[in-house]
Design a protein around this motif. Structure first.
Motif, PDB file in Angstrom:
ATOM      1  N   LEU A 298      33.665  39.962  33.475  1.00  0.00           N
ATOM      2  CA  LEU A 298      33.621  40.442  31.733  1.00  0.00           C
ATOM      3  C   LEU A 298      34.752  41.274  31.670  1.00  0.00           C
ATOM      4  O   LEU A 298      35.558  40.947  30.465  1.00  0.00           O
ATOM      5  CB  LEU A 298      32.432  41.035  31.291  1.00  0.00           C
ATOM      6  CG  LEU A 298      31.144  40.168  31.020  1.00  0.00           C
ATOM      7  CD1 LEU A 298      29.885  40.779  30.928  1.00  0.00           C
ATOM      8  CD2 LEU A 298      31.618  39.218  29.887  1.00  0.00           C
ATOM      9  N   PHE A 299      35.113  42.245  32.610  1.00  0.00           N
ATOM     10  CA  PHE A 299      36.080  43.057  32.421  1.00  0.00           C
ATOM     11  C   PHE A 299      37.477  42.385  32.217  1.00  0.00           C
ATOM     12  O   PHE A 299      38.271  42.830  31.351  1.00  0.00           O
ATOM     13  CB  PHE A 299      35.932  44.342  33.725  1.00  0.00           C
ATOM     14  CG  PHE A 299      36.908  45.469  33.467  1.00  0.00           C
ATOM     15  CD1 PHE A 299      36.533  46.527  32.947  1.00  0.00           C
ATOM     16  CD2 PHE A 299      38.278  45.343  33.603  1.00  0.00           C
ATOM     17  CE1 PHE A 299      37.317  47.536  32.958  1.00  0.00           C
ATOM     18  CE2 PHE A 299      39.114  46.415  33.458  1.00  0.00           C
ATOM     19  CZ  PHE A 299      38.603  47.610  33.276  1.00  0.00           C
ATOM     20  N   LEU A 300      37.595  41.438  33.153  1.00  0.00           N
ATOM     21  CA  LEU A 300      38.921  40.754  33.038  1.00  0.00           C
ATOM     22  C   LEU A 300      39.069  40.087  32.172  1.00  0.00           C
ATOM     23  O   LEU A 300      40.227  39.805  31.225  1.00  0.00           O
ATOM     24  CB  LEU A 300      39.078  39.965  34.572  1.00  0.00           C
ATOM     25  CG  LEU A 300      39.047  40.767  35.851  1.00  0.00           C
ATOM     26  CD1 LEU A 300      38.938  39.515  36.827  1.00  0.00           C
ATOM     27  CD2 LEU A 300      40.520  41.534  36.110  1.00  0.00           C
ATOM     28  N   LEU A 301      38.042  39.240  31.732  1.00  0.00           N
ATOM     29  CA  LEU A 301      38.098  38.518  30.443  1.00  0.00           C
ATOM     30  C   LEU A 301      38.503  39.445  29.029  1.00  0.00           C
ATOM     31  O   LEU A 301      39.361  38.993  28.135  1.00  0.00           O
ATOM     32  CB  LEU A 301      36.858  37.851  30.206  1.00  0.00           C
ATOM     33  CG  LEU A 301      36.404  36.609  30.928  1.00  0.00           C
ATOM     34  CD1 LEU A 301      35.133  36.094  30.708  1.00  0.00           C
ATOM     35  CD2 LEU A 301      37.508  35.472  30.687  1.00  0.00           C
ATOM     36  N   LEU A 302      37.775  40.602  28.962  1.00  0.00           N
ATOM     37  CA  LEU A 302      38.129  41.716  27.788  1.00  0.00           C
ATOM     38  C   LEU A 302      39.450  42.011  27.983  1.00  0.00           C
ATOM     39  O   LEU A 302      40.316  42.066  26.733  1.00  0.00           O
ATOM     40  CB  LEU A 302      37.211  42.692  27.964  1.00  0.00           C
ATOM     41  CG  LEU A 302      35.699  42.498  27.503  1.00  0.00           C
ATOM     42  CD1 LEU A 302      34.797  43.667  27.801  1.00  0.00           C
ATOM     43  CD2 LEU A 302      35.649  42.075  26.126  1.00  0.00           C
ATOM     44  N   ALA A 303      40.001  42.149  29.046  1.00  0.00           N
ATOM     45  CA  ALA A 303      41.465  42.574  29.117  1.00  0.00           C
ATOM     46  C   ALA A 303      42.311  41.654  28.867  1.00  0.00           C
ATOM     47  O   ALA A 303      43.290  41.766  28.238  1.00  0.00           O
ATOM     48  CB  ALA A 303      41.630  43.221  30.541  1.00  0.00           C
ATOM     49  N   ALA A 304      42.164  40.246  29.137  1.00  0.00           N
ATOM     50  CA  ALA A 304      42.945  38.998  28.908  1.00  0.00           C
ATOM     51  C   ALA A 304      42.983  38.734  27.457  1.00  0.00           C
ATOM     52  O   ALA A 304      43.993  38.659  26.729  1.00  0.00           O
ATOM     53  CB  ALA A 304      42.515  37.840  29.879  1.00  0.00           C
TER      54      ALA A 304
END
Length: 553
Positions: A298-304
């Motif tokens: 989720l963290f990486l998706l939000l950042a992307a």
């Protein structure tokens, strides 16, 4: 292109020609080799950091025995906290001893990890509780040192790498433990007790050898030439650490670490209290492993998705309410929704854990603090919190079984603790302060001068305003020069590199630097490459941000 002060900045040119390792970014073979090398460094850091987490998670989640399990956990974490604290205290000495202390931590990590990987499989296989206890204490100390050293490796790159590596390591750790569990007899899991720690340590030494600390130096096997090189490198490291060793962890940083301890305590306490429920995520190991992968993803998706709009403070906004929702679910629904509540608690905690690693890396890079000192204190607080969680949870569990206390009351007390942390210890404004506090702030005196000037009438008011603006500009320039001086001392820049640094900090391009210092273009480029490499940045705006946010006191 202009920066926020209106000074022309040729960011594009410097980014194309320079990088942290002093090589070209162009289409040449050298540029391709650099990109390949940098990618390898990133992969090694993420995998090694993730396996370090996996080792700790595995040792805390793998059941030893129903009676002594909690005791093993808090002893494991207690020894880890002691090792992390030792690494922090060791680096508080004189600058000349810093590299020796760092090498000691590397050696201690290797020895303790190797001993643990030998002792634990043997002790668990022969069911010797004393030997198992020793293995867990030794392993805990090795894990404490190992986490601190991987934290240090995060600071070898720019801050945005830590923002990617921390959630990626969370995914690696959760997936690694989940994949190692199925079909393995209890107590002799070689993945968890042997492969995770040894591979992580091996990758750590590989990463250090590729950056600034050779394996031969750590092992003490270099010859005369290697010894001379080591002495020169020691001197450089000591010089770079001069100002950093004098900086103390301020109250805000200590409050942040205290909040880490509270979050860890509350999460691990409910690992003890809520053990007899049907876990719907048993196919993945348990809820905590599933939460590690979910949160990292989720963290990486939000950042992307959000890209430049993504703010790390959003992680803090998510962590608190999610954990509170988990505790409220336990308080209101007792054990009817315990699986969902435990999942929410772990998701909230893992969001906060990822944020902490990024903030600690940012604090080290922005303030030029000793990495072992900051991460040593951070890991010590984290391990103490988890150890207290298991210890207190075991005590509360016995009172719950006797009917002296209800779990709903415990859950509401946890909610109250989180609210106090959010509003009194580390409010959201403090997180914003860590993330954005590197911008120079206008002093109250400057503000008053500008306010008075704006309020005056006629030509006199206009003149006063201009003088105030000029004074403010001069004050900013002198402050920037003072910061450059401090950065040059802290990072061990030469006299000429300091002169180039000042011009870069004021937004000057390569051509202007060549003209002002009356040096050849190749010489100027070489100085710039060395400065970028020493400061750990790879474009001019990052250098400007670092200098502006540097504490020159």
């Amino acid at each position: 292109m202009h920066d926020m002060r209106g000074i022309a900045v040729d960011k594009h040119a410097t980014y194309k020609t320079l990088n942290p390792d002093g090589e070209s970014f162009g289409p040449s073979d050298g540029g391709q080799r650099h990109r390949d090398s940098k990618t390898l460094d990133y992969l090694v850091t993420i995998l090694g950091f993730g396996l370090c987490f996996a080792w700790i998670v595995f040792c805390l989640s793998e059941p030893i025995s129903a009676e002594s399990g909690p005791m093993f956990n808090w002893l494991y974490l207690g020894s880890g906290a002691a090792a992390a604290l030792l690494s922090a205290l060791l680096t508080g000495g004189s600058r000349s001893d810093y590299i020796k202390e760092r090498i000691f931590v590397y050696r201690a990590t290797a020895v303790l990890t190797l001993l643990s990987s030998i002792l634990l499989p043997i002790a668990l296989n022969i069911h010797n509780e004393i030997l198992t206890l020793i293995g867990f204490i030794v392993g805990g100390a090795g894990a404490g040192f190992l986490q601190v050293l991987w934290g240090e490796q995060l600071t070898k790159h720019e801050v945005r790498f830590a923002s990617f590596a921390s959630p990626a390591a969370s995914i690696v750790s959760g997936a690694s433990v989940a994949l190692s569990l199925p079909g393995v007899p209890e107590g002799i899991n070689l993945f968890g007790y042997v492969a995770f720690p040894l591979v992580s340590v091996g990758l750590l030494f590989l990463k250090a050898d590729r950056s600034d600390l050779s394996v031969k130096k750590v092992l003490g096997v270099y010859g005369k030439e290697g010894g001379a090189h080591a002495t020169r490198e020691n001197s450089t490291a000591s010089t770079s650490a001069t100002e950093a060793e004098r900086r103390k962890l301020d109250t805000r940083v200590l409050k942040l670490m205290f909040s880490v301890m509270i979050f860890s305590l509350l999460c691990r306490m409910f690992d003890v209290l809520l053990y007899d429920y049907k876990d719907p995520f048993a196919f993945f190991g348990d809820s905590s492993l599933f939460a590690l992968v979910v949160v990292g993803t989720l963290f990486l998706l939000l950042a992307a998705l959000l890209k430049d709009r993504f703010n790390l403070a959003l992680t803090y906004r998510l962590a608190l309410p999610i954990m509170v929702a988990g505790f409220v679910g336990i308080a209101l629904c007792a054990k009817s929704q315990v699986a969902l509540s435990v999942l929410l608690i772990n998701i909230g905690y893992n969001f906060f854990d990822i944020l902490i690693w990024i903030l600690l890396a940012d604090i080290v890079i922005r303030r030029a603090l000793q990495p072992l000192r900051v991460f040593g204190a951070g890991v010590a607080f984290m391990f103490v919190g988890m150890a207290l969680g298991y210890f207190i949870g075991d005590i509360i569990d016995s009172h719950i079984l006797q009917g002296d206390i209800q779990i709903t009351v415990v859950a509401m007390m946890c909610v109250l603790s989180l609210v106090m942390v959010a509003f009194l210890v580390v409010p959201e404004g403090s997180v914003f302060g860590f993330l954005h506090g590197h911008r120079p702030l206008q002093s109250e005196a400057d503000t008053r001068d500008v306010g008075v000037s704006a309020g005056e009438a006629g030509a006199g008011a206009e003149g006063t305003t201009q003088r105030a603006a000029g004074a403010e500009s001069d004050d900013f320039g002198s402050r920037l020069d003072a910061n450059c001086e401090a950065v040059a001392v802290a990072y061990g820049l030469t006299r000429r590199e300091k002169e180039v640094l000042v011009l870069l900090a004021h937004g000057r391009t390569l051509n202007i630097i060549t003209r002002d210092l009356t040096i050849a273009t190749g010489t100027a480029r070489s100085h710039m490459e060395k400065i970028y490499r020493k400061l750990g940045v790879h474009k001019q705006q990052e250098l400007i941000d670092l200098v502006e946010g540097f504490d020159s006191k």
